[in-house]
Write a protein that holds these residues in place. Structure first.
Motif, mmCIF file in Angstrom:
data_model
loop_
_atom_site.group_PDB
_atom_site.id
_atom_site.type_symbol
_atom_site.label_atom_id
_atom_site.label_comp_id
_atom_site.label_asym_id
_atom_site.label_seq_id
_atom_site.Cartn_x
_atom_site.Cartn_y
_atom_site.Cartn_z
ATOM 1 N N VAL A 212 -10.034 -8.310 5.198
ATOM 2 C CA VAL A 212 -8.805 -9.087 5.021
ATOM 3 C C VAL A 212 -8.927 -10.428 5.729
ATOM 4 N N ARG A 213 -9.434 -10.402 6.950
ATOM 5 C CA ARG A 213 -9.599 -11.639 7.716
ATOM 6 C C ARG A 213 -10.576 -12.594 7.037
ATOM 7 N N SER A 214 -11.675 -12.066 6.509
ATOM 8 C CA SER A 214 -12.673 -12.903 5.853
ATOM 9 C C SER A 214 -12.125 -13.517 4.569
ATOM 10 N N LEU A 215 -11.351 -12.730 3.818
ATOM 11 C CA LEU A 215 -10.733 -13.254 2.598
ATOM 12 C C LEU A 215 -9.739 -14.367 2.926
ATOM 13 N N PHE A 216 -9.001 -14.185 4.028
ATOM 14 C CA PHE A 216 -8.082 -15.236 4.479
ATOM 15 C C PHE A 216 -8.840 -16.521 4.762
ATOM 16 N N TYR A 237 -2.906 -16.832 13.378
ATOM 17 C CA TYR A 237 -2.644 -15.678 14.242
ATOM 18 C C TYR A 237 -2.375 -14.412 13.437
ATOM 19 N N THR A 238 -1.669 -14.565 12.317
ATOM 20 C CA THR A 238 -1.296 -13.399 11.511
ATOM 21 C C THR A 238 -2.475 -12.797 10.764
ATOM 22 N N PRO A 243 -5.541 -9.135 13.063
ATOM 23 C CA PRO A 243 -6.507 -8.150 12.552
ATOM 24 C C PRO A 243 -7.689 -7.911 13.494
ATOM 25 N N MET A 244 -8.204 -8.989 14.112
ATOM 26 C CA MET A 244 -9.341 -8.818 15.005
ATOM 27 C C MET A 244 -8.947 -8.079 16.296
#
Length: 279
Positions: A212-216, A237-238, A243-244
C-alpha cells in the motif's frame, strides 16, 4: 511564526511548512519501535531482522530531520536527507520479510512446496531489493537537481514499480506455499508446538502494508510536484508513516526472529494427529 521560504535560487523545495509536532511524534514512535527491535535482535541474536531494524533507524532519522526543517525550508540539505531516508527505509523492511518466508519454509521441512527453490528464494528477492534500493536512491538524489529532476522522478517511479512487482511475486510465492502445505502437510507443520502460521500471517499483514505504501509513492510521483499528494502533508503520514509504523508494531508482537527458536517437532503429537486424521 515560521514561513515557507525558497532556496537562494528562488526554487521552493517544500510546498508547505512541515509540521514539527507530527514530525516529533513520529520520530519518537519510530525511535521506541526501533529500540525494541534492537533489543530483540540482541536477545535472540536474530540477524535476519537486522535489515528491518536498520529500516526503522532510517525512518526515525527521516522524521527527526524533517522536524529540523520546520524553521529551515530555505535549506536544501534537510529536505534531501528526510526525503531520501523516508523513501528508501521501507526497502530495508522488505529484505527481512523475504528472509522470514525462507526461514518458515525450512522450519516446517517444506522445501519441496516452495514455488522457487528455497536456496534461491531469499537470494532472488533480496537481490531485487538491492537493485530497487539503488534505483530509488539514485533517483531521489537527482530530484533536488533542477536540470535532472524529471529524470530522477522517472527513475524513482521505475524503482517503485519494480519493488511492487517483486513484492507481488513474493506474495504469490507465499500463498502457493501455504496452499500446497495445506493439502500435503509435513510432520513438522502439524505439530501444535510449531506455531508457524502466526508468523506467516504477520508476514502477510506487513507485506500488504508495504505494498500500500509503495503504491502511494508511485501515485505521488506520477501526479508530480503540483499533485494533491505532494501538496498536502497529511497524505505522507497517512499512507507512508502510519503503515510503516504498523509494520514495526506487527513484527514486534509476532516477532519473526522467534522462528529460529521454534521447538523441535513433537513426534508423539504428530502421530496422534495422524491417527485422528485416518480414524
Amino acid at each position: 511564526m515560521p514561513e515557507l521560504r525558497p532556496l537562494r535560487s528562488g526554487y521552493y523545495v517544500w510546498h508547505y511548512v512541515p509540521s514539527i509536532a507530527a514530525s516529533i511524534i513520529f520520530f519518537l514512535l519510530f525511535l521506541i519501535a526501533t529500540s525494541f527491535h534492537v533489543w530483540k535482535i540482541w536477545k535472540l541474536k536474530s540477524r535476519m531482522m537486522l535489515a528491518f531494524t536498520i529500516g526503522g533507524v532510517f525512518e526515525f532519522i527521516g522524521y527527526v530531520v524533517r522536524a529540523s526543517a520546520y524553521n529551515n525550508t530555505d535549506r536544501l540539505m534537510p529536505f534531501c536527507i528526510q526525503s531520501m531516508f523516508l523513501l528508501v527505509g521501507p526497502i530495508l523492511f522488505t529484505a527481512s520479510v523475504y528472509m522470514v518466508l525462507g526461514r518458515i519454509i525450512r522450519k516446517v521441512g517444506a522445501e519441496h512446496h516452495s514455488l522457487i527453490r528455497v536456496n534461491w528464494l531469499t537470494k532472488t528477492f533480496v537481490i531485487s531489493d538491492v537493485v530497487t534500493f539503488c534505483i530509488q536512491g539514485g533517483g531521489a538524489g537527482m530530484l533536488v537537481v533542477g536540470s535532472l529532476a524529471n529524470i530522477g522522478k522517472i527513475i524513482v517511479i521505475a524503482g517503485l514499480i519494480l519493488q511492487v512487482l517483486g513484492f507481488c511475486l513474493f506474495l504469490v510465492t507465499s500463498v502457493v506455499f501455504q496452499m500446497r502445505i495445506g493439502r500435503y502437510p509435513t510432520r513438522e507443520s502439524v505439530d501444535p508446538a510449531v506455531q508457524w502460521k502466526k508468523y506467516l500471517y504477520s508476514l502477510y499483514a506487513v507485506s500488504v502494508l508495504i505494498t500500500v505504501r509503495s503504491l502511494f509513492r508511485v501515485v505521488e510521483y506520477i501526479m508530480g510536484q503540483n499533485g494533491y499528494l505532494m501538496l498536502h502533508e497529511w497524505c505522507l503520514y497517512t499512507f507512508d508513516g502510519v503503515p510503516m509504523l504498523f509494520c514495526m508494531v506487527i513484527f514486534g508482537i509476532w516477532y519473526p526472529g522467534e522462528v529460529c527458536y521454534i521447538p523441535k517437532v513433537n513426534l508423539a503429537a504428530v502421530e496422534s494427529f495422524e491417527l485422528k486424521s485416518f480414524a
